[in-house]
Design an enzyme around this catalytic site. Structure first.
Site, PDB file in Angstrom:
ATOM      1  N   MET A 106       0.820  -1.190   0.000  1.00 45.38           N
ATOM      2  CA  MET A 106       0.000   0.000   0.000  1.00 45.38           C
ATOM      3  C   MET A 106       0.850   1.234   0.000  1.00 45.38           C
ATOM      4  SD  MET A 106      -0.679  -1.498   3.502  1.00 45.38           S
ATOM      5  CE  MET A 106      -1.001  -2.753   2.393  1.00 45.38           C
ATOM      6  N   HIS A 166       6.052   2.899  -5.710  1.00 42.42           N
ATOM      7  CA  HIS A 166       5.994   2.647  -4.275  1.00 42.42           C
ATOM      8  C   HIS A 166       5.045   1.482  -3.992  1.00 42.42           C
ATOM      9  CE1 HIS A 166       4.185   3.321  -0.189  1.00 42.42           C
ATOM     10  NE2 HIS A 166       5.470   3.344   0.109  1.00 42.42           N
ATOM     11  N   SER A 167       5.478   0.539  -3.172  1.00 41.01           N
ATOM     12  CA  SER A 167       4.668  -0.562  -2.690  1.00 41.01           C
ATOM     13  C   SER A 167       4.072  -1.359  -3.851  1.00 41.01           C
ATOM     14  CB  SER A 167       3.604  -0.029  -1.738  1.00 41.01           C
ATOM     15  OG  SER A 167       3.087  -1.067  -0.949  1.00 41.01           O
ATOM     16  N   TYR A 168       2.756  -1.455  -3.971  1.00 40.93           N
ATOM     17  CA  TYR A 168       2.142  -2.150  -5.111  1.00 40.93           C
ATOM     18  C   TYR A 168       2.571  -1.511  -6.439  1.00 40.93           C
ATOM     19  CZ  TYR A 168      -1.532  -2.639  -8.657  1.00 40.93           C
ATOM     20  OH  TYR A 168      -2.215  -2.796  -9.834  1.00 40.93           O
TER      21      TYR A 168
END
Length: 251
Positions: free
Chosen positions: A8, A93-95
């Protein structure tokens, strides 16, 4: 599975930075920077990073993903790449790391930067990467309903962004964008990090994507690792450090 998933990003206009950061030199040649957010939020989480990069003279394009499907998010990112005036440094970022791994195969993309992000190999998904979390880690507080995912609002501040002011994280928790479960299970069909220079910003205080897992993915991708003392919400907690890492990759 879903309960052990860790992916997330965040969205906010507030920032909170503590570490001093070295300023990168101007790029040797013109580059454009494309920023790709992750799940549960929108692109406004890049605000402070965007401000720093544009003030340093970079063209910056910010992708607004629906996060309903990986294919749709890759398509949105490819449109941003096509619109860029220069060779692209692609940041996720993240996903968003899933997205840039697929979209980064575009020949216009010069370099990849992962920020506390998933860096899958061909045939991997967020679900498969999260299936066997490191020991002694707390699963993200995922709530699934009607084909979409959210984070438990009461646990969001302390687990997603524990070093960001509580007023900000409470708003982020309330303003979540539901994440399509189809994006969680979608597998990448190419891995751009196999053929592109790659950087990885490893967030050492991350309680969403465990630092051990981050390091394993970064090492597999032969990425240059830049450690930052931050929660998962690095663009809020340490925007200057994130911007500096991106500018390093842009050299």
């Amino acid at each position: 599975m879903i309960r052990s998933l860790a992916a997330m990003t965040l969205a906010t206009f507030a920032t909170f930075a503590t570490d001093s950061v070295a300023v990168a030199a101007p790029p040797k040649s013109p580059v454009s920077i494309v920023l790709v957010h992750g799940a549960f939020v929108d692109a406004s989480g890049w605000k402070a990073v965007y401000d720093k990069l544009t003030s340093d003279g970079y063209e910056v394009l910010v992708v607004q993903n629906s996060t309903e499907t990986l294919e749709g998010d890759v398509n949105a990112t490819q449109r941003a790449i096509a619109a860029a005036k220069n060779p692209v440094v692609l940041v996720g970022h993240s996903y968003g790391g899933m997205v840039i791994t697929q979209a980064g195969a575009d020949p216009k993309v010069r370099t990849l930067v992962y920020i506390a992000a998933f860096a899958p190999d061909v045939g991997e998904s967020v679900e498969s990467l999260s299936a066997n979390p490191p020991p002694n880690t707390t699963p993200p507080p995922i709530v699934a309903k009607d084909g979409f995912l959210r984070l438990d609002e009461t646990k969001f501040p302390g687990q997603f962004a524990q070093d960001v002011p509580i007023a900000t994280t409470r708003f982020l928790a309330a303003a979540q964008v539901p994440w399509g479960q189809a994006a969680l299970t979608a597998k990448v069909t190419t891995a751009a990090w196999k053929s592109k220079p790659t950087y990885y910003v490893l967030t050492v205080n991350d309680m969403i994507v465990p630092p051990v897992a981050q390091r394993q993915m970064a090492q597999r991708a032969s990425a240059k690792i830049i450690e930052v003392k931050s929660s998962h919400a690095a663009m809020l907690a340490q925007p200057a450090a994130v911007a500096a890492a991106i500018e390093t990759a842009a050299q």
